[in-house]
Design an enzyme around this catalytic site. Structure first.
Site, PDB file in Angstrom:
ATOM      1  N   ASP A  60       0.718  10.432 -16.129  1.00 16.61           N
ATOM      2  CA  ASP A  60       0.738  11.853 -16.438  1.00 16.61           C
ATOM      3  C   ASP A  60      -0.800  12.334 -15.711  1.00 16.61           C
ATOM      4  O   ASP A  60      -1.843  11.753 -16.525  1.00 16.61           O
ATOM      5  CB  ASP A  60       0.640  11.989 -17.683  1.00 16.61           C
ATOM      6  N   ASP A  64       0.824  -1.274   0.062  1.00 19.68           N
ATOM      7  CA  ASP A  64       0.227   0.162   0.008  1.00 19.68           C
ATOM      8  C   ASP A  64       1.005   1.465  -0.014  1.00 19.68           C
ATOM      9  O   ASP A  64       1.527   1.539   0.993  1.00 19.68           O
ATOM     10  CB  ASP A  64      -0.843   0.004   1.109  1.00 19.68           C
ATOM     11  N   ASP A  95      -1.300   3.322  -5.870  1.00 26.28           N
ATOM     12  CA  ASP A  95      -1.492   2.051  -5.712  1.00 26.28           C
ATOM     13  C   ASP A  95      -1.519   1.240  -6.842  1.00 26.28           C
ATOM     14  O   ASP A  95      -1.008   0.348  -7.129  1.00 26.28           O
ATOM     15  CB  ASP A  95      -2.615   1.765  -4.666  1.00 26.28           C
ATOM     16  N   ASP A 116       0.057  18.389 -13.100  1.00 26.32           N
ATOM     17  CA  ASP A 116       0.718  18.090 -14.345  1.00 26.32           C
ATOM     18  C   ASP A 116       2.099  18.819 -14.481  1.00 26.32           C
ATOM     19  O   ASP A 116       2.412  19.685 -14.798  1.00 26.32           O
ATOM     20  CB  ASP A 116       0.025  18.969 -15.595  1.00 26.32           C
ATOM     21  N   HIS A 132       6.622  12.618 -16.982  1.00 30.84           N
ATOM     22  CA  HIS A 132       7.177  13.633 -17.137  1.00 30.84           C
ATOM     23  C   HIS A 132       7.421  14.679 -15.977  1.00 30.84           C
ATOM     24  O   HIS A 132       6.493  14.758 -15.269  1.00 30.84           O
ATOM     25  CB  HIS A 132       6.621  14.572 -18.396  1.00 30.84           C
ATOM     26  N   GLU A 178       8.418  17.649 -21.851  1.00 30.08           N
ATOM     27  CA  GLU A 178       7.370  16.754 -22.584  1.00 30.08           C
ATOM     28  C   GLU A 178       6.189  18.053 -22.831  1.00 30.08           C
ATOM     29  O   GLU A 178       5.387  17.897 -23.787  1.00 30.08           O
ATOM     30  CB  GLU A 178       6.504  16.127 -21.506  1.00 30.08           C
ATOM     31  N   ASP A 212      -3.888   8.665  -4.187  1.00 30.48           N
ATOM     32  CA  ASP A 212      -3.787   7.638  -3.330  1.00 30.48           C
ATOM     33  C   ASP A 212      -3.975   6.386  -4.189  1.00 30.48           C
ATOM     34  O   ASP A 212      -3.148   5.146  -4.294  1.00 30.48           O
ATOM     35  CB  ASP A 212      -4.474   7.720  -2.041  1.00 30.48           C
TER      36      ASP A 212
END
Length: 544
Positions: free
Chosen positions: A207, A50, A326, A144, A132, A178, A322
């Protein structure tokens, strides 16, 4: 992620068997051969951890601090980008990775790709994950793509903490520039020789994985959505399946997203490397259907701060981040597998064939001990189409020996185009290979005249046998029985003295069509069009 631009994906057939690739122009070296074609490893898998959300967010905090100290961004050519690279590399070096910095020049500025290899794993099989690291100049780029960069970094560090000994060799990459058009990843792929490109056969791209009004999108490796650029190179469907499998375990539905060339998977699929990954949305707007699936607000952008100054630490949804972190771990652990002391491979020769209803076709199943000692292997086949049975002779071998697989189609077996999985279950490990089977079967479509064949998506064929027939006044009837899951269309054409003109057609969204046309005397022919999907077909017709 840069703004939308179209990139054509060159698709070639490759096996999902991944091997080490040297970083051309860098200080790291790994020159190893490609795995056997047609083979797909079903390795044992260590318990998937986890991934710590706090750990991922600590990296995002570092990226924010770096941006704040360097003009508010982490863009190509700006000090904030190089500082981000230095931070990530220091974390990886301390964790025991072999890191290499690849430089390139763009717009007169030096750019950087960071490549990190985890020591160990089968040197003939490499699994890559990339993201990126640069932002746009307008802001710190925390979603981003600080989110993807932080996600794969924390997973890489977890590999070290667990002292993971995967079956495959793991490689992580952080791309530069990128946002200016995939410049860093393009440079990496272009700097590789043809042999080195062949060695990389699996790349995951992450991304924007923490969008505040998130969608749960998985790259559509098999083109099951039937939109956009088509499927990724062979093996992409498997990478997609693994991610979908993870989200299913936490009851989060996913939707496909097209390989449209907007992120760093683009250069990889361009040269035929299978790819996959997740994406939680950029400037596009969430639909009402998606809001019902995932929550959030319909009619608003997935990321309202896309490419703007507000893409900071407040522009992250923790639950989404999260779950996606995972998912990265699940993919790397599952596809990476776990080493066993003894191992073997399975290969098929030939890797595909066709069988007519009532007949049979055979292939040789070869096993090879690849590590340690030989082991007993039980052979089985999965994914058989209706009416087809499989028989191995013998059913059990010692790795290093071969068997014959015979596939037999019953007299009433329907037409089908299937991938049969041939699995070898050993005492310590398992592996599989895929056999492409075409069944030219019976059909409910019949007439005084009939023809059968096989078409690939987009192809057309004229019947009878590329020619035509002469008919008097009266009614023409015809039927088409296409492959399940495909969209095949049927056209009746008549010669008008200058060219062939459609006089009737049946173009439903399914594989089966029917035509009834009352026409005058003349020359006629039928055209079958595989609008989407591939496989075998039967066309039958009665002339007046």
């Amino acid at each position: 992620m840069p703004k939308l631009r179209r990139m054509a994906a060159s698709v070639v057939v490759l096996a999902l068997s991944v091997s080490g690739t040297a970083l051309a122009g860098s200080t790291a070296h790994a020159d190893t051969p490609r795995g056997g074609a047609g083979s797909e490893r079903v390795a044992a898998t260590a318990a998937v951890p986890d991934v710590s959300l706090a750990g991922v967010k600590s990296h995002l905090s570092e990226f924010q601090q770096i941006a704040d100290a360097n003009g508010g961004n982490r863009a190509h050519g700006e000090p904030g980008y190089k500082a981000s690279v230095d931070y990530v590399r220091a974390e990886l070096d301390a964790a025991g990775y072999d890191t290499a910095l690849q430089t390139f020049s763009y717009f007169g500025e030096t750019g950087y790709n960071l490549i990190a290899d985890w020591p160990g794993g089968n040197p003939d099989e490499v699994l890559m994950a990339g993201a990126h690291l640069d932002s746009v100049s307008a802001g710190s780029g925390i979603n981003d793509n600080g989110s993807g960069s932080a996600g794969i970094l924390e997973v890489a560090l977890e590999v070290s903490r667990q002292d993971l000994q995967p079956d495959k060799h793991l490689r992580f990459a952080w791309w530069g520039a990128e946002e200016l058009g995939l410049v860093g990843s393009e440079h990496y792929v272009d700097s590789l020789s043809s042999a080195q490109r062949q060695e990389i056969t699996g790349y995951y791209n992450f991304d924007m994985i923490g969008s505040p009004n998130a969608g749960y999108f998985v790259y559509d490796g098999d083109d099951s959505d039937g939109t956009g650029s088509g499927p990724g190179p062979d093996g992409s469907a498997y990478l997609e399946d693994v991610l979908e499998e993870y989200f299913a375990t936490i009851d989060v539905p996913t939707r496909g997203t097209d390989f449209d060339g907007r992120s760093d998977y683009g250069p990889f699929i361009r040269v035929g490397i299978p790819a996959g990954g997740t994406f939680t949305g950029a400037e596009g707007h969430k639909t009402q259907t998606e809001a019902s699936l995932w929550g959030g607000t319909a009619g608003q952008a997935y990321d309202p701060c896309y490419h703007s100054g507000c893409d900071d630490l407040g522009n992250i949804d923790d639950t989404t981040l999260d779950r996606n972190a995972d998912a990265i771990a699940y993919a790397m652990w599952t596809v990476g597998g776990t080493q066993s002391a003894n191992d073997f491979s399975v290969s098929l020769s030939p890797t595909s064939g066709a069988v007519t209803a009532g007949g049979s076709v055979s292939t040789t199943v070869s096993t090879t001990t690849t590590r340690g000692g030989a082991q007993t292997v039980q052979l089985s086949a999965q994914g058989l189409p209706s009416g087809v049975t499989a028989e191995f002779a013998p059913t059990t071998v010692t790795s290093g020996e071969s068997a014959t697989l015979t596939l037999t189609a019953s007299a009433d077996a329907p037409s089908a185009n299937s991938s049969v999985t041939v699995t070898g279950d050993g005492s310590e490990s398992s592996t599989a290979a895929t056999y492409g089977l075409t069944v030219n079967g019976t059909s409910s479509c019949s007439g005084e005249n009939s023809a059968t064949g096989t078409l690939s998506s987009g192809d057309r064929v004229v019947q009878p046998d590329g020619s035509y027939f002469q008919a008097p006044d009266g009614t023409h009837t015809a039927c088409l029985d296409g492959p399940d899951g495909a969209d095949f269309d049927l056209y009746l054409q008549k010669w008008d003295g200058w060219s062939w003109a459609d006089v009737d057609s049946s173009t439903s969204a399914g594989p089966d069509e029917e035509i009834s046309y009352n026409g005058s005397s003349g020359y006629y022919r039928y055209q079958v069009h595989a609008y989407s999907g591939s496989g075998s077909y039967t066309v039958g017709w009665d002339a007046p």
